[in-house]
Design an enzyme around this catalytic site. Sequence first.
Site, PDB file in Angstrom:
ATOM      1  N   GLN A   1       0.817  -1.219   0.000  1.00  0.00           N
ATOM      2  CA  GLN A   1       0.000   0.000   0.000  1.00  0.00           C
ATOM      3  C   GLN A   1       0.850   1.268   0.000  1.00  0.00           C
ATOM      4  O   GLN A   1       0.347   2.343  -0.311  1.00  0.00           O
ATOM      5  CB  GLN A   1      -0.941   0.027   1.217  1.00  0.00           C
ATOM      6  CG  GLN A   1      -2.027  -1.034   1.169  1.00  0.00           C
ATOM      7  CD  GLN A   1      -2.962  -0.898   2.352  1.00  0.00           C
ATOM      8  OE1 GLN A   1      -2.690  -1.455   3.417  1.00  0.00           O
ATOM      9  NE2 GLN A   1      -4.044  -0.148   2.196  1.00  0.00           N
TER      10      GLN A   1
ATOM     11  N   HIS B   1      -7.308  -9.065   6.402  1.00  0.00           N
ATOM     12  CA  HIS B   1      -7.343  -7.983   5.415  1.00  0.00           C
ATOM     13  C   HIS B   1      -5.919  -7.623   4.964  1.00  0.00           C
ATOM     14  O   HIS B   1      -5.651  -7.492   3.768  1.00  0.00           O
ATOM     15  CB  HIS B   1      -8.060  -6.775   6.031  1.00  0.00           C
ATOM     16  CG  HIS B   1      -8.156  -5.573   5.157  1.00  0.00           C
ATOM     17  ND1 HIS B   1      -9.361  -5.040   4.724  1.00  0.00           N
ATOM     18  CD2 HIS B   1      -7.197  -4.762   4.627  1.00  0.00           C
ATOM     19  CE1 HIS B   1      -9.112  -3.979   3.965  1.00  0.00           C
ATOM     20  NE2 HIS B   1      -7.811  -3.785   3.900  1.00  0.00           N
TER      21      HIS B   1
HETATM   22 NI    NI Z   1      -6.625  -2.325   3.008  1.00  0.00          NI
END
Ligand code: NI
Length: 171
Positions: A51, A135
């Site tokens: 990310q 997640h």
């Molecule tokens: Ni996420």
Amino acid sequence: MAVLEIQTNDALILRQEAAPVPEINADLQPFIENMFETMYEAQGIGLAAPQVGVSKRIVVIDIEEHHPEYPRIALINPVITMTIGEELGEEGCLSLPGVRGMVRRAAIVKVEGLLPDGNKIEFDASNLMARVLQHEIDHLNGILFTDLLRPEDQELLEPRPESSEKSGDQE
Ligand code: NI
């Protein structure tokens, strides 16, 4: 420390399988601190290295404010080794701004991985911690929570007024 740029939406790195970290070295600790800082700045509770544009198997999680039984943690090369049950819960993601959904996850997971000091850790997690771990580890495999949505579950999602868009947990 530095706040890193969060990759969003169609960024290709979010869809790649991240590489295992071959060895714990001195470069890792500052990067992990930057991941925590980036997550806090974005008001998130979990963040995976892809990310922030680094395709390596590293995640950081901090749900300590509401779940003090789970102190903040950075995990390297985390693996889910066992799952129990199923639970439906609401999720958001720092890489998918404004999107929320109801996701089915295992209710309890057993996880193993390495801590930043190189020590191995193995533990069980339930409730929100189990959800965030699943997640984040999905991020390491190029999976986003929106891949897991079932239309029939989404009617349980509470509509959110525009002004409180940021109030939900973001992972
Ligand atoms: Ni996420």
